[in-house]
Design a protein around this motif. Structure first.
Motif, PDB file in Angstrom:
ATOM      1  N   TRP A  53      -7.969  -5.510 -17.531  1.00 38.05           N
ATOM      2  CA  TRP A  53      -7.445  -4.674 -16.458  1.00 38.05           C
ATOM      3  C   TRP A  53      -8.379  -4.698 -15.266  1.00 38.05           C
ATOM      4  N   GLU A  54      -7.895  -5.173 -14.143  1.00 31.77           N
ATOM      5  CA  GLU A  54      -8.672  -5.114 -12.910  1.00 31.77           C
ATOM      6  C   GLU A  54      -8.644  -3.676 -12.414  1.00 31.77           C
ATOM      7  N   THR A  55      -9.793  -3.162 -11.977  1.00 31.68           N
ATOM      8  CA  THR A  55      -9.833  -1.750 -11.593  1.00 31.68           C
ATOM      9  C   THR A  55     -10.153  -1.531 -10.122  1.00 31.68           C
ATOM     10  N   ASP A  56     -10.542  -2.589  -9.429  1.00 32.90           N
ATOM     11  CA  ASP A  56     -10.719  -2.477  -7.993  1.00 32.90           C
ATOM     12  C   ASP A  56      -9.330  -2.403  -7.373  1.00 32.90           C
ATOM     13  N   LEU A  57      -9.150  -1.549  -6.393  1.00 33.46           N
ATOM     14  CA  LEU A  57      -7.815  -1.330  -5.848  1.00 33.46           C
ATOM     15  C   LEU A  57      -7.155  -2.639  -5.402  1.00 33.46           C
ATOM     16  N   ALA A  58      -7.896  -3.436  -4.643  1.00 34.79           N
ATOM     17  CA  ALA A  58      -7.303  -4.674  -4.132  1.00 34.79           C
ATOM     18  C   ALA A  58      -7.008  -5.652  -5.268  1.00 34.79           C
ATOM     19  N   GLU A  59      -7.908  -5.702  -6.246  1.00 31.92           N
ATOM     20  CA  GLU A  59      -7.665  -6.592  -7.391  1.00 31.92           C
ATOM     21  C   GLU A  59      -6.451  -6.122  -8.181  1.00 31.92           C
ATOM     22  N   LEU A  60      -6.305  -4.800  -8.267  1.00 32.76           N
ATOM     23  CA  LEU A  60      -5.151  -4.244  -8.965  1.00 32.76           C
ATOM     24  C   LEU A  60      -3.856  -4.660  -8.258  1.00 32.76           C
ATOM     25  N   ILE A  61      -3.891  -4.600  -6.930  1.00 34.18           N
ATOM     26  CA  ILE A  61      -2.721  -4.994  -6.148  1.00 34.18           C
ATOM     27  C   ILE A  61      -2.386  -6.464  -6.420  1.00 34.18           C
ATOM     28  N   GLN A  96      -3.325  -8.238  -9.050  1.00 30.99           N
ATOM     29  CA  GLN A  96      -2.936  -8.442 -10.438  1.00 30.99           C
ATOM     30  C   GLN A  96      -1.499  -7.978 -10.683  1.00 30.99           C
ATOM     31  N   LEU A  97      -1.173  -6.795 -10.194  1.00 27.48           N
ATOM     32  CA  LEU A  97       0.181  -6.282 -10.411  1.00 27.48           C
ATOM     33  C   LEU A  97       1.214  -7.142  -9.689  1.00 27.48           C
ATOM     34  N   GLY A  98       0.837  -7.707  -8.556  1.00 25.17           N
ATOM     35  CA  GLY A  98       1.773  -8.495  -7.769  1.00 25.17           C
ATOM     36  C   GLY A  98       1.869  -9.941  -8.228  1.00 25.17           C
ATOM     37  N   ASP A  99       1.232 -10.273  -9.345  1.00 24.34           N
ATOM     38  CA  ASP A  99       1.209 -11.664  -9.815  1.00 24.34           C
ATOM     39  C   ASP A  99       0.791 -12.598  -8.701  1.00 24.34           C
ATOM     40  N   ASP A 100      -0.204 -12.180  -7.982  1.00 22.97           N
ATOM     41  CA  ASP A 100      -0.571 -12.814  -6.728  1.00 22.97           C
ATOM     42  C   ASP A 100      -1.938 -13.477  -6.889  1.00 22.97           C
ATOM     43  N   LEU A 101      -2.422 -14.075  -5.832  1.00 20.89           N
ATOM     44  CA  LEU A 101      -3.752 -14.664  -5.835  1.00 20.89           C
ATOM     45  C   LEU A 101      -4.620 -13.940  -4.816  1.00 20.89           C
ATOM     46  N   PRO A 102      -5.926 -13.822  -5.092  1.00 22.64           N
ATOM     47  CA  PRO A 102      -6.806 -13.182  -4.113  1.00 22.64           C
ATOM     48  C   PRO A 102      -6.922 -14.065  -2.867  1.00 22.64           C
ATOM     49  N   ARG A 127       3.097  -0.594  -1.689  1.00 26.06           N
ATOM     50  CA  ARG A 127       3.930   0.469  -2.276  1.00 26.06           C
ATOM     51  C   ARG A 127       4.992  -0.143  -3.189  1.00 26.06           C
ATOM     52  N   GLU A 128       5.590  -1.197  -2.702  1.00 25.46           N
ATOM     53  CA  GLU A 128       6.657  -1.835  -3.469  1.00 25.46           C
ATOM     54  C   GLU A 128       6.114  -2.388  -4.791  1.00 25.46           C
ATOM     55  N   ILE A 129       4.942  -3.020  -4.734  1.00 29.14           N
ATOM     56  CA  ILE A 129       4.335  -3.592  -5.948  1.00 29.14           C
ATOM     57  C   ILE A 129       4.003  -2.488  -6.953  1.00 29.14           C
ATOM     58  N   PHE A 130       3.423  -1.401  -6.467  1.00 28.46           N
ATOM     59  CA  PHE A 130       3.062  -0.292  -7.365  1.00 28.46           C
ATOM     60  C   PHE A 130       4.307   0.278  -8.046  1.00 28.46           C
ATOM     61  N   LEU A 131       5.338   0.506  -7.259  1.00 21.96           N
ATOM     62  CA  LEU A 131       6.561   1.099  -7.818  1.00 21.96           C
ATOM     63  C   LEU A 131       7.171   0.188  -8.873  1.00 21.96           C
ATOM     64  N   ARG A 132       7.165  -1.088  -8.577  1.00 25.13           N
ATOM     65  CA  ARG A 132       7.846  -2.036  -9.441  1.00 25.13           C
ATOM     66  C   ARG A 132       7.057  -2.314 -10.721  1.00 25.13           C
ATOM     67  N   ARG A 133       5.713  -2.365 -10.624  1.00 25.27           N
ATOM     68  CA  ARG A 133       4.945  -2.936 -11.722  1.00 25.27           C
ATOM     69  C   ARG A 133       4.069  -1.975 -12.539  1.00 25.27           C
ATOM     70  N   MET A 134       3.625  -0.870 -11.940  1.00 27.05           N
ATOM     71  CA  MET A 134       2.662  -0.016 -12.656  1.00 27.05           C
ATOM     72  C   MET A 134       3.195   0.426 -14.018  1.00 27.05           C
ATOM     73  N   GLY A 135       4.457   0.783 -14.054  1.00 25.60           N
ATOM     74  CA  GLY A 135       5.060   1.273 -15.293  1.00 25.60           C
ATOM     75  C   GLY A 135       5.013   0.251 -16.422  1.00 25.60           C
ATOM     76  N   ASP A 136       5.016  -1.027 -16.075  1.00 24.35           N
ATOM     77  CA  ASP A 136       5.003  -2.071 -17.112  1.00 24.35           C
ATOM     78  C   ASP A 136       3.684  -2.119 -17.874  1.00 24.35           C
ATOM     79  N   VAL A 137       2.612  -1.705 -17.228  1.00 26.63           N
ATOM     80  CA  VAL A 137       1.298  -1.908 -17.851  1.00 26.63           C
ATOM     81  C   VAL A 137       0.560  -0.599 -18.098  1.00 26.63           C
ATOM     82  N   GLY A 138       1.188   0.512 -17.846  1.00 25.39           N
ATOM     83  CA  GLY A 138       0.509   1.788 -18.060  1.00 25.39           C
ATOM     84  C   GLY A 138       1.256   2.909 -17.363  1.00 25.39           C
TER      85      GLY A 138
END
Ligand code: SF4
Lengths: 249, 492, 194
Positions: free
Chosen positions: B135-143, B145-151, B167-178
């Motif tokens: 689990w990435e815990t830095d805010l940007a890394e979390l974004i 990771q959740l967005g299936d994106d690259l830094p 906002r869209e990424i958080f709404l869509r993905r946070m529930g899947d992993v916690g």
């Protein structure tokens, strides 16, 4: 003092008026320049593209042409930077101690035009007259490799009739970058577009810089946009006087 | 979990695509401008900034030039302090060590502090393959990771995203992993940060194993240093029972006192602050406080290759502040993904080739991803002369192809130019030919530059790269040298 | 060959012929900026921490006012009476998460950067107690304030875990917009004594 002009290959082949302006300007200031016919190019196009071996004979030509003079004046921050900071790299690569010694001689004696005027001749008012609205782009190599600082600005401020306006984000690169303009044309153009926009925002009639390569790039874009801004080398502005007709210095 | 850079096209192609992404261009222009201005302000506050840079460069150079000694000292002091030291030749070995430590504790998840080294070795993907969630815990890394994106940035990996996208990424993905994001989530940065706090807190409180990197490793004291802002680093370094830190061998400094210039240089260069909110230092295990099992993985993965390069060695001084990215006019326009690596921007353009060599086309394109404007060198807190290393790496690319049976057109052009430039008579001849061309253009072109000089508009063939967007002045009929000869330097 | 030996061998061969001698210029010192406590208070506040200055005999009252009804934890060696506070005896992270505040002292204050440094001695407690609760009240004596980073480095013991704190936790990860308060304490209240 024996002063010579290193006109640069780009000016020689594409912008001879800049070389002529340097000759006229220095003559007006009492300095006769010589033009060693054996000169060609500083080697920068090869060095910056990674062709160090290819640059060796070019640098050799440079030091041969300019050996023995007190001061080498060049209307290009980029070529002065090449002589001062890159020739040693090429010479090391050649493995020829004579070349290493030769570039150590010519490098420090190579001056970009504004440095020569301000530091060597000690003048800022060169007696020019140029009644136009002008903005100045400090090219990257003049600014950061040579550190010419505000010398060009001081020279321009002393020109009679000139209306000098600040260029927003002036220190940012125009995107030319030698072969970068071709190898990464899209990025180069994106950078040039922003530079051209900042130039247009000043309402200037003339964009001035100390390097014709950068001006060819930004000027080429401004021309394509029909922006109504022309580009001129610093030397041409400084050479202009009341006797000149119109702007064609 | 997140994507990988494998298979990225060479820089010019990737850049072209990025340049067309208007949202990306806007996000980047805004973000780089903000951080650039902040940096300039706090750097201007320090009267002797240039001397501080010299000191910072020197302490890193001291460590690098006698690296074997300092690494052995570091190993000894870490071991004395109760840490277990591992060595990893490459990414695979490093990932395997982290996985085996994790498995030894029978857990299937780790919490992570943002770390460039673990991103470089693809640790998350490797752990995932072993059934361990990282689990990435830095805010940007979390974004990311959740967005299936690259830094796309060293400091702000999600710099290419704006608040609405986050906002869209958080709404869509946070529930899947916690813990899911609240349904009424807005795009206020403070609200988004609060959502990340809540989402991650349960992970922090239950995690047994944490993985970190380190900004610095002090040889004489066995101290690791993590510099951060959000407190996620402190969470990972403090709450779990086991801590594994993956540390590039170039992170070593010799002495505790050597931290001084670096801790002054880094925050001002990086986030544009006098000091970052949190810096944690620890030396091995502290009984009764924090993780009671501490591992340190010393990572090579190409660093010794870079170390052997006399010009490029200085790149290992890098303290990953990202100031060079923020001032880079190329980075500002194309963003980080085009560099095809977790290390983008000017430092990426030299570090990737130095770590891995220039045999593949993508890496070989990186040293050319610069106009050599020098802005990166000006801001680098440890004075890495990036433009010079870029030129040297370009030479490495050219040298790589010297044996090619079929030389590239560029190589032929350079050879031809070198031939012409090696003798003024040849140049004069070429100029006469171009003067003729100029006469032809002047005769037939309907384009002229402001001021009246004839010019070429759009040309086909190799000239298209130039004339696609720029008019090209027609060559003059008479070169400077011809004029000089004809008029005796204007005296006739 | 073990990975260790292999890496050390590569390092040695990479540096073959490279002189290890480097001239290290002394890091410059910031110029004298006047009263250190004043500068410290100003710089701490710059990063949106709250600063209260008071005399030694007012500390108890100030801390009580700052805490209000917050449930606080204190380290065993705080040396200050905080009514109703729990004294940390190894609380779990979950237990700490149920508390609102923590009161500690500090090892050093750095004026130039507005930083407090904890070395987690008995009057500051374990790292976890200053991390999990949302309000951190930190009592710093004016005599603990040094001018700049090098002075702090010289005073601090690297064998101890150290936490350098400059303002409340923060992030600029969303459009470079600074937001205070992510995972660490969202409020930092520095009580500067003397
Ligand atoms: S190269 Fe220099 S400026 Fe760029 S990230 Fe590294 S330390 Fe910072």
């Amino acid at each position: 003092m024996r002063v010579v002009l290193q006109v640069t290959c780009v000016n020689d082949a594409m912008f001879p008026d800049t070389g002529k302006a340097v000759v006229r300007l220095l003559r007006r200031l009492g300095v006769e320049v010589d033009f060693p016919r054996a000169q060609t190019c500083c080697g920068q196009p090869m060095v910056n593209t990674g062709y160090l071996d290819e640059a060796v004979p070019v640098v050799r030509t440079f030091v041969d042409a300019f050996a023995g003079y007190d001061a080498i004046v060049t209307p290009s921050g980029s070529c002065a930077g090449s002589a001062r900071h890159q020739h040693s790299i090429v010479a090391e690569r050649s493995g020829d101690p004579a070349l290493v010694a030769a570039v150590a001689e010519t490098g420090p004696r190579t001056h970009e035009l504004s440095e020569f005027l301000v530091d060597v001749l000690g003048v800022t008012d060169v007696g020019a007259y140029f009644p136009h609205r002008v903005t100045y782009h400090p090219t990257c190599h003049s600014l950061r490799m040579l550190g010419v600082g505000d010398r060009p600005r001081r020279l321009l401020e002393a020109v009679r009739g000139v209306e000098l306006v600040d260029l927003p984000h002036a220190s940012e690169c125009c995107g030319f970058g030698g072969t970068f303009a071709l190898k990464n044309a899209d990025t180069s153009i994106a950078m040039g577009a922003d530079k051209a926009r900042h130039v247009r925002d000043t309402g200037a009639e003339v964009l001035v810089a100390g390097d014709n390569s950068c001006l060819m790039h930004v000027g080429g874009m401004l021309s394509r946009q029909r922006a109504g801004v022309r580009v001129m080398h610093l030397a041409e502005v400084l050479a202009a006087t009341e006797d000149d007709e119109g702007m064609d210095a | 979990m997140s994507g990988t850079f494998v298979g990225m096209p060479a820089f010019p192609t990737a850049a072209r695509e990025a340049l067309g992404d208007t949202q990306l261009r806007r996000n980047l222009a805004h973000a780089t401008r903000v951080i650039r201005d902040k940096r300039a302000q706090v750097v201007a506050e320090v009267e002797d900034w240039e001397e501080l840079r010299l000191a910072g460069a020197a302490v890193k150079e001291v460590a690098l030039r006698d690296l074997a000694t300092h690494l052995e000292t570091l190993e000894a002091s870490l071991t004395r302090a109760g840490a277990t030291v591992h060595w990893a030749r490459d990414a695979e070995e490093a990932c395997a060590i982290v996985a085996s430590v994790t498995k030894a504790h029978g857990v299937d998840e780790v919490v992570k502090v943002k770390s460039m080294a673990t991103a470089e070795i693809g640790l998350n993907e490797a752990l995932e393959a072993e059934g361990i969630a990282a689990w990435e815990t830095d805010l940007a890394e979390l974004i990311v990771q959740l967005g299936d994106d690259l830094p796309s940035h060293i400091l702000v990996p999600a710099i290419h995203r704006n608040r609405a996208e986050i906002r869209e990424i958080f709404l869509r993905r946070m529930g899947d992993v916690g813990r899911p994001a609240p349904a009424d989530l807005t795009d206020e940065p403070a609200i988004l940060a609060a959502a990340a706090r809540t989402h991650l807190r349960e992970k922090f409180l239950r995690a047994k194993v944490a993985v970190s990197g380190a900004n610095f490793a002090v040889a004489e004291t066995g101290t690791l240093v993590v510099v951060e802002s959000e407190g996620n680093g402190r969470m990972c370094l403090t709450l779990p029972e086991v801590l594994v830190s993956v540390v590039g061998i170039e992170k070593v400094v010799a002495t505790w006192a050597d931290l001084d210039p670096l801790l002054r240089l880094l925050p001002r260069s990086s986030t544009g602050e006098r000091m970052n909110p949190y810096t944690s230092t620890w030396s091995g295990v502290t009984p009764g406080d924090g993780p009671q099992e501490v591992h340190v993985v010393l990572l090579d993965n190409g660093r010794t290759r870079a170390l052997a390069d006399d010009v490029g060695r200085q790149a290992l001084r890098c303290i990953r502040c990202s100031a060079c990215l923020n001032v880079c006019p190329v980075y500002e326009r194309v963003g980080g993904h085009a560099y095809g690596s977790v290390y983008p921007g000017p430092i990426g353009a030299i570090l990737n080739p130095l770590l891995h060599g220039v045999a593949d086309e993508q890496t070989a394109s990186l040293p050319y991803a610069s106009s050599l404007c020098g802005a990166c060198f000006d801001v680098c807190p440890v004075r890495i002369d990036i433009p010079s290393v870029l030129v040297d790496q370009r030479a490495a690319v050219v040298d790589q192809h010297r044996g090619d049976r079929l030389p590239k057109p560029e190589a032929l052009a350079m050879k031809a130019a070198a031939w012409a430039f090696s003798d003024a008579r040849r140049l004069a001849w070429a100029e006469r030919a171009s003067g003729l061309a100029g006469r032809v253009i002047g005769r037939f072109s309907r384009t002229s530059l402001p001021g009246g000089r004839a010019a070429a508009g759009r040309l086909p063939g190799p000239a298209a790269g130039w004339t696609g967007a720029r008019d090209l002045p027609a060559p003059p009929e008479e070169s400077f040298r011809a004029w000089w000869d004809r008029t005796d330097g204007g005296r006739r | 060959m073990s990975a260790r030996d292999e890496i050390l061998r590569r390092v040695r061969s990479a540096l073959d012929g490279v002189s290890p001698v480097v001239e290290v210029p002394p890091a410059p010192r910031a110029p004298d900026r006047g009263d250190l406590a004043d500068l410290f208070a100003e710089r701490v506040a710059d990063y949106r921490a709250v600063v209260t200055r008071c005399a030694a005999d007012e500390v108890e009252r100030v801390v009580r006012d700052v805490l209000g009804s917050a449930r606080a934890v204190v380290p065993p060696g705080l040396g200050l009476d905080v009514p109703g506070a729990l004294i940390d005896d190894g609380l779990t992270a979950a237990e700490l998460d149920d508390l609102d505040a923590v009161v500690t002292r500090a090892a050093v204050g750095i004026a130039e950067t507005g930083t407090i440094v904890l070395d987690h001695a008995d009057d500051q407690g374990r790292r976890a107690i200053t991390l999990v609760p949302d309000l951190h009240v930190c009592i710093v004596d004016a005599s603990q304030v040094v001018a700049d980073v090098p002075d702090a480095i010289a005073l601090l013991d690297p064998a101890r875990p150290l936490t350098w704190i400059s303002g409340p936790s923060a992030t600029s990860d969303i459009e470079l917009d600074r937001v205070e308060g992510v995972h660490g304490p969202r409020t930092l209240h520095v009580v500067l004594v003397g």
